[in-house]
Design an enzyme around this catalytic site. Sequence first.
Site: not given
Length: 363
Positions: A142, A173, A200, A207, A250, A256, A260
């Site tokens: 995270e 990822y 979320n 965003r 997010n 990061y 997605k």
Amino acid sequence: KMILGPHMRSPACSHLLVFLLAQFITAFCLFAYVRLTRDPGPDLWPGLPSTLTTQPGNKMATPQIGSELTILLWTWPFGQRTDLRKCTEFFDIQDCHITANRSWYHKADAVIVHHRDVCYNRKALPQGPRTPSQRWIWFNLESPSHSPNLGFMDHLFNLTMSYRRDSDIFTPYGWLEVLSQPQNFSIPAKSKLVAWAVSNWSPASHRVKYYGELKKYIQVDIYGSHHMPLPRDKQLSILSQYKFYLAFENSLHEDYITEKLWKNALGSGAVPVVLGPPRENYERFLPSDAFIHIDDFPTAQGLAQYLQELDKDQVRYQRYFQWRTWLKPSEPPFWALHFCKACQALQVTERYQSIPALAKWFQ
Ligand SMILES: *[C@@H]1O[C@H](CO)[C@@H](O)[C@H](O)[C@H]1NC(C)=O
Ligand SMILES: *[C@@H]1O[C@H](CO)[C@@H](O)[C@H](O)[C@H]1NC(C)=O
Ligand SMILES: *[C@@H]1O[C@H](CO)[C@@H](O)[C@H](O)[C@H]1NC(C)=O
């Protein structure tokens, strides 16, 4: 040797060529370094924690040849038991005994502690004394914005394992693999324009505000809770019908870049429109012509206009797929590969960073 084909001539190809060369040089440096230690395992792309080559750190105790290392998973990630695989499937290393059975705590060579499962209560961390050689590995995928109580983790851990390139154990990822043969990638049939899947929904987030502007100028189909359903087994086929996918993170943090981008956009063959760290950061992972960055445009209106232009111009749209002639996006089998990367690092990595002030480092 694989990138200097005679057919690499268009401007997009020369971008790809520059990207490949840059990555190749970095990869070569790491490769040369790793070769000095041991076999690096499969050729993952790019995945190069620079600290491996530069920073002095603690020396790993050399494992005894012939003895299998035991790795204790202090918890299953998010409390969910997942499949384990033999690490010899992924890497040319000796397998590890990976277990979530805490009876092994005193014998474990390493303990993987998944941040989210212990961060709400210090007592959730391992309490028993550790043997002098036992290494604790802090594991977190995270972003800092969604990692509470990082201060609890200070002065406990020996190795870090995260999506950050400068982690001791780098667990991104996704990554690109270099194909051994060029391929003619066929773009999935497209009937729709822009998709976004979001679970979320916080109205105050960057965003959602950006989307609020964007939708004034272009139709965006939204999937996820409170929006159109996106069943897991249909996700790929639904999203692949779209020309563009909004890979909006997010929160904004270096490196990061999540599923997605890797799964929802690249995995389904939609061109990613990214909101996240700056373009330069993405270009460490992807060729510059593999994605569209919202920062490429002064306004959401500018972005919308550009997407509409591409929608009408098949040739320009196709340029966003040229890199796929030589590269293929890949994602880790969660979570088996992550654990095996730890297994590999414990055997291969000579030095690790030992970051006492973890909260300060992970920002
Ligand atoms: C955990 O490991 C111990 C020691 O090997 C064993 O006796 C015990 O049955 C194991 N527990 C489970 C739930 O597998
Ligand atoms: C791991 O880190 C802890 C806390 O900083 C330290 O006490 C211990 O000696 C370290 N162990 C190893 C094997 O480096
Ligand atoms: C790709 O397409 C070109 C032109 O259509 C063709 O000559 C070539 O053989 C194809 N390559 C592969 C790997 O299918």
